[in-house]
Write an enzyme that holds these catalytic residues in place. Structure first.
Site, short mmCIF file in Angstrom:
data_model
loop_
_atom_site.label_atom_id
_atom_site.label_comp_id
_atom_site.label_asym_id
_atom_site.label_seq_id
_atom_site.Cartn_x
_atom_site.Cartn_y
_atom_site.Cartn_z
N HIS A 1 6.38 1.53 15.78
CA HIS A 1 5.87 2.53 14.84
C HIS A 1 4.60 1.98 14.18
CE1 HIS A 1 6.15 6.21 12.49
NE2 HIS A 1 5.53 5.49 11.57
N ALA A 2 3.51 2.75 14.26
CA ALA A 2 2.21 2.25 13.79
C ALA A 2 2.22 1.94 12.29
CB ALA A 2 1.14 3.29 14.09
N HIS B 1 -6.04 3.14 5.94
CA HIS B 1 -5.29 2.21 5.07
C HIS B 1 -6.08 0.91 4.90
CE1 HIS B 1 -1.59 4.47 4.83
NE2 HIS B 1 -1.38 4.45 6.13
N GLU C 1 -2.10 7.57 2.45
CA GLU C 1 -1.82 8.19 3.74
C GLU C 1 -2.88 9.22 4.14
OE1 GLU C 1 0.30 6.97 5.62
OE2 GLU C 1 1.41 5.74 4.18
N HIS D 1 -6.01 6.99 11.21
CA HIS D 1 -5.07 7.00 10.07
C HIS D 1 -4.85 5.56 9.57
CE1 HIS D 1 -1.37 8.17 7.82
NE2 HIS D 1 -1.03 6.93 8.12
N GLU D 2 -4.55 4.67 10.49
CA GLU D 2 -4.27 3.28 10.11
C GLU D 2 -5.50 2.60 9.53
OE1 GLU D 2 -1.36 2.58 9.84
OE2 GLU D 2 -0.42 4.01 11.19
N TYR E 1 3.51 11.63 2.85
CA TYR E 1 2.85 12.29 3.97
C TYR E 1 2.66 13.77 3.70
CZ TYR E 1 4.16 7.90 6.21
OH TYR E 1 4.31 6.57 6.50
N HIS F 1 11.28 6.01 9.16
CA HIS F 1 11.16 5.77 7.71
C HIS F 1 12.49 5.68 6.99
CE1 HIS F 1 7.41 7.26 9.30
NE2 HIS F 1 6.78 6.74 8.28
#
Ligand code: X8Z
Ligand code: ZN
Length: 587
Positions: free
Chosen positions: A328-329, A362, A386, A358-359, A496, A486
């Site tokens: 999971h990323a 962060h 997020e 997305h990552e 999210y 999660h």
């Protein structure tokens, strides 16, 4: 004479003492965070019993320190403090997203459960038949995206859900222990601790979520209605009956949380945008690393400094072939300064291209707030963290893809409906899922859903919010929530939902800053130093101020507001209304 005078009690602690306490606490916490991050990194990228135990030990130490500091902080409860210190004391309590009872043995037990569940999930394998040809999650996700064979889809769907029942009892114990810890911190349960992280009373936050959900619900229900009708055409109304919730294995995603993989079934026939991101990556021979480079270049075009060499050396970009890893990323900040990394089992496809952005969002956020004091080294609220990379990904328009050389011909405006539909299948379809996961957990934490009702409670909410149903009967021998990352990883999920609202607000505002004309879905902020500077101003603030202040910097608004996502999809809403005329919607 010794006088024990009433009304002359020893003076309470001073503001200076509170300030010194917070300063010390931040130094101590930072040390624990770094040790725990490193241990968790090794655990997630190389799952063994030993790495799991090491990660659990580091987490036990961190929980112990956090709980001890939080209980010491209680002595400032009656003291009138500057708002900044009061807020840091709250941030201290909510920083972990977890709480534990005072007893070190119970703290260790809780850590072993949470790290253990994460490893169990990461190692998950499904071995049909004789136990050979096992499938892991990335393989199963790809198959469920592509297969149109209902038997195969059902096997994949039920198969993945065999990994979670062993976690059911652990989860119940986790709830017990974490709730006891939250109680010690003055919260009703762990859910209330989570809801306390939004600069408003927890109940007010619940009401905010409901307000936002009611804003977007009609759009979701229109999309649902159309998708169900098209699936009925594809698979027959015996499989997908009108008026009923949609069977969950037909939506192209293991959790039915995004639906873009069934665009070919439900997209508008005459407005196909004419390109597919996966095909573009393939035909341009873009590999996993180059996909990340595209992401970095986007941020560079906004004026952000390139990622450090350590990012490239230490990140995990592809699935290790010789060991278990949590695929999971996720994005990491190992030293809370500059040692940022991503961990991802990248596949060369459009979906993962978006997840990479997305990552990276962060990572750029983490780097921007590194100058803040430790408790402020996080986002304004967790929805902001997020939403940043997703905001950038909204700028991956056909025009952008052409500018960076991936797409040769930009589709005409008459293809916009296809573009909007494809994005809605991700962003709009996600909304009720983004909401229901924590509706379930909040009920579990409060005891409204007991351990003997975990699965039923989950499916009641899946049906209520998403209008989907399990494709085969489920029972309390199953633990379907545990088959979603999660839950075992204890990562809150409302973030999210918020991010899906916020990213459209950010996008709308930044497009204005970048001075891009035309419809929002054709706006890309790529190359806009002005937009980058505005974004960076917000990112640098970290959590140093309440989130409405941060939101205001980019959008001029102090409220989360779903009109941005509604505006964005307004043309699609109109088209869906036409399509749905004569259909009976709802479930
Ligand atoms: O978990 C994630 C990220 C982790 S940083 C990849 N997401 C949620 C999910 O996959 O369920 C992003 C969107 C929703
Ligand atoms: Zn994320």
């Amino acid at each position: 004479m010794l006088i024990l005078a009433a009304g002359c009690a020893a003076p309470g602690p001073s503001v200076e003492e509170a300030r010194a306490f917070v300063d010390d606490a931040e130094i101590r916490l930072l040390e624990h965070w770094i040790v725990a991050e490193r241990a968790a990194w090794v655990q997630s990228t190389f799952i063994t019993d030993d790495t799991t135990a090491i990660a659990a030990d580091a987490q036990t130490a961190l929980i112990g320190a956090t709980m001890e500091l939080a209980s010491q902080a209680a002595r400032f409860d009656g003291v009138t403090l500057p708002e900044e210190i009061r807020r840091k004391l709250m941030l201290l309590k909510t920083s972990m997203g977890l709480a534990a009872p005072e007893d070190p043995a119970l703290q260790a037990e809780l850590s072993r459960i949470t790290t253990g569940m994460e490893s169990t999930y990461g190692k998950g394998l499904v071995c049909p038949g004789d136990g050979e040809d096992c499938l892991d999650l990335p393989q199963m996700e790809r198959m469920i995206a592509e297969s149109r064979d209902t038997d195969e889809l059902l096997d994949l769907w039920t198969g993945w859900r065999t990994i979670s029942p062993p976690m059911r009892a652990q989860y119940a114990r986790f709830v017990e222990l974490a709730n006891a810890g939250a109680g010690d911190l003055g919260f009703a349960d762990l859910g209330e601790l989570w809801r306390a992280g939004y600069d408003m009373p927890p109940d007010a936050f619940t009401a905010e979520l409901e307000r936002l959900w009611q804003q977007v619900r009609p759009l979701y229900e229109s999309l649902h209605c159309h998708v169900r009708a098209e699936l009925g055409e594809e698979y027959g109304t015996a499989v997908v009956p009108p008026d009923e919730p949609i069977p969950a294995h037909l939506l192209g995603n293991m959790w039915s949380q995004t639906w873009a993989n069934i665009y070919d079934i439900v997209g508008p026939a005459r407005s196909d945008p004419g390109y597919d991101l996966t095909q573009l990556l393939e035909s341009n021979r873009v590999d996993e690393l180059e996909m990340v480079r595209y992401g970095e270049r986007f941020f560079s075009s906004l004026g952000f400094a390139p990622l450090p060499d350590t990012f490239w050396d230490r990140s995990l970009f592809t699935q290790p072939v010789d060991r278990d890893a949590v695929c999971h990323a996720s994005a990491w900040d190992l030293d809370f300064e500059s040692d940022v990394r991503i961990k991802m089992c990248i596949g060369v496809n459009g979906e993962d291209f978006v997840v990479i952005h997305h990552e990276l969002g962060h990572n750029y956020y983490q780097r921007a707030y590194q100058q803040q004091s430790p408790l402020h080294r996080t986002s304004a609220n967790d929805g902001f963290h997020e939403g940043i990379g997703d905001t950038i990904a909204l700028s991956m328009t056909p025009e952008y893809l052409a500018e960076v050389g991936l797409l040769r011909r930009v589709p005409e405006a008459d293809r916009d409906l296809g573009l909007l539909m494809r994005l809605a299948l991700d962003k709009v379809a996600f909304l009720p899922f983004g909401l229901m996961v924590d509706q379930w957990r909040w009920k579990v934490f409060s005891g409204e859903i007991g351990p003997d009702e975990y699965n039923e409670g989950w499916w009641d909410l899946r049906t209520e919010y998403q209008g989907i149903r399990a494709p085969v009967p489920r029972s309390e021998a199953d633990f379907d929530p545990g088959a979603k990352y999660h839950i075992p990883a204890n990562t809150s999920y409302t973030r999210y939902f918020l991010a899906h609202i916020l990213q459209f607000q950010f996008h709308r505002a930044l497009c204005e800053v970048a001075d891009v004309d035309g419809p929002l879905h054709r706006c890309s902020i790529f190359g806009s130093l002005e937009a980058g500077e505005r974004l960076n101003t917000m990112l640098e603030m970290g959590a140093s101020q309440p989130w409405p202040n941060a939101l205001e910097v980019v959008t001029g608004q102090r409220e989360m507001d779903a009109t941005a996502i509604l505006d964005y999809f307004a043309p699609l809403q109109a088209w869906l209304d036409e399509q749905n005329a004569g259909r009976s919607c709802g479930w």
